[in-house]
Design a protein around this motif. Sequence first.
Motif, mmCIF file in Angstrom:
data_model
loop_
_atom_site.group_PDB
_atom_site.id
_atom_site.type_symbol
_atom_site.label_atom_id
_atom_site.label_comp_id
_atom_site.label_asym_id
_atom_site.label_seq_id
_atom_site.Cartn_x
_atom_site.Cartn_y
_atom_site.Cartn_z
ATOM 1 N N LYS A 67 -6.190 5.192 5.464
ATOM 2 C CA LYS A 67 -5.208 4.197 5.079
ATOM 3 C C LYS A 67 -5.300 2.924 5.943
ATOM 4 C CE LYS A 67 -1.034 5.670 4.419
ATOM 5 N NZ LYS A 67 0.364 6.080 4.640
ATOM 6 N N LYS A 68 -5.395 3.100 7.241
ATOM 7 C CA LYS A 68 -5.418 1.947 8.141
ATOM 8 C C LYS A 68 -6.635 1.050 7.864
ATOM 9 C CE LYS A 68 -4.306 0.946 12.899
ATOM 10 N NZ LYS A 68 -3.870 1.536 14.148
ATOM 11 N N ASN A 121 0.847 4.016 -2.865
ATOM 12 C CA ASN A 121 0.629 5.420 -2.508
ATOM 13 C C ASN A 121 1.779 6.296 -3.016
ATOM 14 O OD1 ASN A 121 -0.987 7.362 -1.292
ATOM 15 N ND2 ASN A 121 0.014 7.177 0.676
ATOM 16 N N VAL A 181 0.839 -1.204 0.000
ATOM 17 C CA VAL A 181 0.000 0.000 0.000
ATOM 18 C C VAL A 181 0.873 1.253 0.000
ATOM 19 C CG1 VAL A 181 -1.582 1.361 1.438
ATOM 20 C CG2 VAL A 181 -2.080 -1.040 0.963
ATOM 21 N N GLU A 182 1.931 1.250 0.799
ATOM 22 C CA GLU A 182 2.840 2.407 0.813
ATOM 23 C C GLU A 182 3.489 2.604 -0.549
ATOM 24 O OE1 GLU A 182 3.175 4.784 2.952
ATOM 25 O OE2 GLU A 182 1.881 3.833 4.419
ATOM 26 N N ILE A 193 -7.467 4.520 0.288
ATOM 27 C CA ILE A 193 -6.220 4.701 1.045
ATOM 28 C C ILE A 193 -6.094 6.152 1.506
ATOM 29 C CG2 ILE A 193 -3.698 4.747 0.818
ATOM 30 C CD1 ILE A 193 -4.079 2.246 -1.064
ATOM 31 N N LYS A 194 -6.409 7.082 0.622
ATOM 32 C CA LYS A 194 -6.302 8.500 0.979
ATOM 33 C C LYS A 194 -7.316 8.907 2.047
ATOM 34 C CE LYS A 194 -4.170 9.794 -3.327
ATOM 35 N NZ LYS A 194 -4.345 10.235 -4.687
#
Length: 75
Positions: free
Chosen positions: A55-56, A33, A29-30, A51-52
């Motif tokens: 995110k969690k 992103n 995910v990072e 995600i924006k």
Amino acid sequence: MSKAISPKNASKFLYPLTHKGIELVPVMVEMLNWGSRYNPDGGPKTWLDRIKQNKKKAITELQDELRSQWRSSTG
């Protein structure tokens, strides 16, 4: 990844992520992103939006979805 025969088509194989692979979701995910900052049109828009927003929560939902897919592919 693991290899499983598709329950819908015995001549097709599925490659679901294992538990170890699913634990890498936060890293992926990072990377997604980060990549979207340099290529805004790349990547799955629905996941990038999620995600924006949170995110969690998006990571947890994706991991849950992948675990469900893994369970259904392994019987």
